[in-house]
Design a protein around this motif. Structure first.
Motif, PDB file in Angstrom:
ATOM      1  N   LEU A 266       0.825  -1.207   0.000  1.00 20.52           N
ATOM      2  CA  LEU A 266       0.000   0.000   0.000  1.00 20.52           C
ATOM      3  C   LEU A 266       0.865   1.264   0.000  1.00 20.52           C
ATOM      4  N   LYS A 267       1.993   1.200   0.701  1.00 19.59           N
ATOM      5  CA  LYS A 267       2.920   2.338   0.698  1.00 19.59           C
ATOM      6  C   LYS A 267       3.557   2.512  -0.681  1.00 19.59           C
ATOM      7  N   ALA A 268       3.858   1.392  -1.335  1.00 21.98           N
ATOM      8  CA  ALA A 268       4.419   1.452  -2.687  1.00 21.98           C
ATOM      9  C   ALA A 268       3.409   2.043  -3.668  1.00 21.98           C
ATOM     10  N   ILE A 269       2.162   1.617  -3.557  1.00 19.20           N
ATOM     11  CA  ILE A 269       1.100   2.125  -4.436  1.00 19.20           C
ATOM     12  C   ILE A 269       0.920   3.632  -4.240  1.00 19.20           C
ATOM     13  N   LYS A 270       1.021   4.074  -2.992  1.00 20.12           N
ATOM     14  CA  LYS A 270       0.911   5.509  -2.709  1.00 20.12           C
ATOM     15  C   LYS A 270       2.065   6.270  -3.340  1.00 20.12           C
ATOM     16  N   LYS A 271       3.272   5.703  -3.297  1.00 25.43           N
ATOM     17  CA  LYS A 271       4.437   6.343  -3.900  1.00 25.43           C
ATOM     18  C   LYS A 271       4.244   6.540  -5.404  1.00 25.43           C
ATOM     19  N   LEU A 272       3.522   5.608  -6.011  1.00 23.29           N
ATOM     20  CA  LEU A 272       3.291   5.678  -7.463  1.00 23.29           C
ATOM     21  C   LEU A 272       2.067   6.517  -7.815  1.00 23.29           C
ATOM     22  N   ASN A 273       1.432   7.089  -6.795  1.00 18.85           N
ATOM     23  CA  ASN A 273       0.231   7.924  -6.992  1.00 18.85           C
ATOM     24  C   ASN A 273      -0.890   7.177  -7.699  1.00 18.85           C
ATOM     25  N   LYS A 274      -0.981   5.874  -7.408  1.00 23.37           N
ATOM     26  CA  LYS A 274      -2.073   5.074  -7.967  1.00 23.37           C
ATOM     27  C   LYS A 274      -3.235   5.044  -6.987  1.00 23.37           C
ATOM     28  N   ARG A 275      -4.447   5.001  -7.526  1.00 24.70           N
ATOM     29  CA  ARG A 275      -5.646   4.961  -6.695  1.00 24.70           C
ATOM     30  C   ARG A 275      -6.127   3.519  -6.535  1.00 24.70           C
ATOM     31  N   VAL A 276      -6.614   3.236  -5.328  1.00 23.42           N
ATOM     32  CA  VAL A 276      -7.190   1.914  -5.027  1.00 23.42           C
ATOM     33  C   VAL A 276      -8.697   2.095  -4.871  1.00 23.42           C
ATOM     34  N   PRO A 277      -9.510   1.358  -5.623  1.00 23.20           N
ATOM     35  CA  PRO A 277      -9.181   0.312  -6.591  1.00 23.20           C
ATOM     36  C   PRO A 277      -9.206   0.801  -8.045  1.00 23.20           C
ATOM     37  N   GLU A 278      -9.394   2.118  -8.246  1.00 18.91           N
ATOM     38  CA  GLU A 278      -9.573   2.622  -9.614  1.00 18.91           C
ATOM     39  C   GLU A 278      -8.404   2.254 -10.526  1.00 18.91           C
ATOM     40  N   ASP A 279      -7.164   2.391 -10.023  1.00 19.87           N
ATOM     41  CA  ASP A 279      -5.991   2.032 -10.820  1.00 19.87           C
ATOM     42  C   ASP A 279      -5.494   0.623 -10.508  1.00 19.87           C
ATOM     43  N   LEU A 280      -5.690   0.201  -9.272  1.00 18.99           N
ATOM     44  CA  LEU A 280      -5.158  -1.092  -8.850  1.00 18.99           C
ATOM     45  C   LEU A 280      -5.987  -1.629  -7.680  1.00 18.99           C
ATOM     46  N   ALA A 281      -6.677  -2.729  -7.916  1.00 18.11           N
ATOM     47  CA  ALA A 281      -7.416  -3.378  -6.829  1.00 18.11           C
ATOM     48  C   ALA A 281      -6.429  -4.118  -5.934  1.00 18.11           C
ATOM     49  N   VAL A 282      -6.779  -4.282  -4.658  1.00 13.24           N
ATOM     50  CA  VAL A 282      -5.850  -4.887  -3.691  1.00 13.24           C
ATOM     51  C   VAL A 282      -6.567  -5.890  -2.796  1.00 13.24           C
ATOM     52  N   ILE A 283      -5.926  -7.055  -2.629  1.00  9.27           N
ATOM     53  CA  ILE A 283      -6.330  -8.036  -1.619  1.00  9.27           C
ATOM     54  C   ILE A 283      -5.063  -8.485  -0.904  1.00  9.27           C
ATOM     55  N   SER A 284      -5.141  -8.699   0.404  1.00  5.65           N
ATOM     56  CA  SER A 284      -3.982  -9.199   1.148  1.00  5.65           C
ATOM     57  C   SER A 284      -4.350 -10.462   1.918  1.00  5.65           C
ATOM     58  N   PHE A 285      -3.406 -11.404   1.953  1.00  6.03           N
ATOM     59  CA  PHE A 285      -3.559 -12.563   2.826  1.00  6.03           C
ATOM     60  C   PHE A 285      -3.244 -12.121   4.244  1.00  6.03           C
ATOM     61  N   ASP A 286      -4.069 -12.551   5.203  1.00  4.29           N
ATOM     62  CA  ASP A 286      -3.998 -12.157   6.619  1.00  4.29           C
ATOM     63  C   ASP A 286      -4.521 -10.738   6.803  1.00  4.29           C
ATOM     64  N   ASP A 287      -5.550 -10.634   7.620  1.00  2.00           N
ATOM     65  CA  ASP A 287      -6.114  -9.321   7.910  1.00  2.00           C
ATOM     66  C   ASP A 287      -5.168  -8.545   8.834  1.00  2.00           C
ATOM     67  N   HIS A 288      -5.366  -7.245   8.894  1.00  2.00           N
ATOM     68  CA  HIS A 288      -4.523  -6.357   9.700  1.00  2.00           C
ATOM     69  C   HIS A 288      -5.389  -5.168  10.101  1.00  2.00           C
ATOM     70  N   THR A 289      -5.191  -4.655  11.315  1.00  2.75           N
ATOM     71  CA  THR A 289      -6.004  -3.517  11.758  1.00  2.75           C
ATOM     72  C   THR A 289      -5.848  -2.318  10.829  1.00  2.75           C
ATOM     73  N   LEU A 290      -4.672  -2.169  10.235  1.00  2.00           N
ATOM     74  CA  LEU A 290      -4.446  -1.039   9.324  1.00  2.00           C
ATOM     75  C   LEU A 290      -5.326  -1.123   8.084  1.00  2.00           C
ATOM     76  N   PHE A 291      -5.714  -2.342   7.705  1.00  2.11           N
ATOM     77  CA  PHE A 291      -6.514  -2.498   6.487  1.00  2.11           C
ATOM     78  C   PHE A 291      -7.907  -1.875   6.640  1.00  2.11           C
ATOM     79  N   GLU A 292      -8.447  -1.906   7.840  1.00  2.00           N
ATOM     80  CA  GLU A 292      -9.754  -1.282   8.071  1.00  2.00           C
ATOM     81  C   GLU A 292      -9.652   0.235   8.168  1.00  2.00           C
ATOM     82  N   LEU A 293      -8.475   0.738   8.502  1.00  2.00           N
ATOM     83  CA  LEU A 293      -8.273   2.185   8.624  1.00  2.00           C
ATOM     84  C   LEU A 293      -7.940   2.842   7.294  1.00  2.00           C
ATOM     85  N   HIS A 294      -7.484   2.025   6.346  1.00  2.00           N
ATOM     86  CA  HIS A 294      -7.127   2.564   5.030  1.00  2.00           C
ATOM     87  C   HIS A 294      -8.386   3.019   4.290  1.00  2.00           C
ATOM     88  N   SER A 295      -8.224   3.992   3.438  1.00  2.00           N
ATOM     89  CA  SER A 295      -9.352   4.453   2.619  1.00  2.00           C
ATOM     90  C   SER A 295      -9.009   4.276   1.139  1.00  2.00           C
TER      91      SER A 295
END
Length: 349
Positions: A266-295
């Motif tokens: 997610l930090k890499a995607i932000k560096k590239l100024n890509k939008r989620v999911p408009e430019d790149l959809a994302v799924i991660s194995f293993d949930d994380h509290t940060l995933f619910e805080l992300h927009s």
């Protein structure tokens, strides 16, 4: 403070010293301390006198001596890849809770997925005479695990397993869960799906890769796999992901093989100024509290942490307390849950 108590502060009392003070045998005190007073027909008056003296002089039984008498230390060794990772931390907390209720304490450590370090830690645990082991094992410790079991110490593996060992194990359906995640992305209109994972031959990582490949093959879609070496600095992981995404401008979705790869991704995607999911959809194995805080919030494959913990400690306690009648290896493959959130929503036509 009386002279007796002053003397006790200078010298640690033994059970023999306590017996001399009470003018009874050390064996009688041992029976009382081990809860066998009623069985040995020791009077309640004597039990009360012993316990009162123990409290007054601050006597503490020698743990090693007790373990030699009982054959148990009531300690379980828990070895995880990284105790700072939320997945392993939550597993450890739940195991510790149930173990404590059953009279056991937990000593835990991180192996850093290093076989040499793991072998050193196993030797330390053996020196401490721990009663049993729960391990998320790196490769290359098969001989040590079988040695523990042959010597009478039960071992339960989790998160991944070792081929051709005698250890019980609990894992999740890694292949089925990544297969489901890729199919979810395809259903929502994504066609160029990458898998960013760890460069590892461990069973859990290989199975996650197999699930990804199986789904893409069924839909006749191209594979885009990036493998990243274990335990690099996060800055290096981000740099590798940025370079991979820059080389693959056609990508419209990415599945991360672990939660910490997902966070770095997610930090890499932000560096590239890509939008989620408009430019790149994302799924991660293993949930994380940060995933619910992300927009938007991040879709994740969530492992059943409570069920894993429950099965791990139940199997181990069954082996330790001889209540399990299973002679063969016990195992279970549990089902993760795909938690669908905003990061993988359907592409608008």
């Amino acid at each position: 403070m009386d002279n007796l108590k002053k003397k006790n502060l200078k010298k640690k009392l033994s059970i023999v010293d306590l017996a001399k003070q009470l003018n009874i045998s050390p064996t009688t005190i041992s029976f009382i301390l081990n809860g066998k007073a009623q069985e040995k027909r020791i009077s309640s008056e004597l039990v009360e006198r012993v316990l009162k003296q123990i409290e007054e002089v601050g006597y503490k039984p020698n743990a090693l001596a007790q373990s030699l008498r009982t054959g148990k230390t009531m300690i379980i060794g828990l070895m995880v890849e990284n105790i700072a990772n939320p997945f392993f931390a939550n597993i450890a907390r739940l195991i510790e809770e149930k173990a404590y209720k059953n009279g056991y304490k937990i000593i835990y450590c991180s192996t850093d997925n290093d076989s040499a370090k793991t072998k050193d830690l196993l030797r330390i645990f053996q020196d401490r005479h721990v009663d049993g082991y729960i391990i998320s094992p790196p490769e290359g410790i098969e001989k040590e695990v079988d040695g523990l079991i042959d010597n009478g110490s039960p071992v339960v593996l989790f998160d991944r397993y070792l081929h051709d060992t005698k250890a019980d194990f609990i894992v999740v359906d890694n292949a089925g869960s990544t297969y489901e995640a890729v199919n979810h992305l395809v259903k929502n209109g994504y066609k160029n799906i990458a898998f960013i994972t760890l460069d590892s031959l461990q069973t859990q990582m290989q199975d996650r890769l197999k699930g990804y490949e199986k789904a893409l093959n069924e839909h006749a879609l191209s594979h885009h796999v990036k493998e990243i070496s274990y335990y690099q600095e996060e800055e290096n992981i981000i740099r590798h992901i940025v370079a991979f995404l820059e080389r693959k401008p056609e990508l419209d979705a990415v599945l991360f093989g672990t939660n910490y790869l997902g966070v770095s991704g997610l930090k890499a995607i932000k560096k590239l100024n890509k939008r989620v999911p408009e430019d790149l959809a994302v799924i991660s194995f293993d949930d994380h509290t940060l995933f619910e805080l992300h927009s938007p919030d991040i879709t994740a494959i969530s492992q059943p942490i409570e069920e894993i913990s429950e099965k791990l400690i139940t199997i181990l306690l069954g082996r330790l307390n001889k209540t399990s009648k299973a002679k063969k290896t016990q195992s279970a493959v549990l089902a993760p849950e795909l938690i669908v959130r905003g990061s993988s929503r359907k592409i608008k036509a």
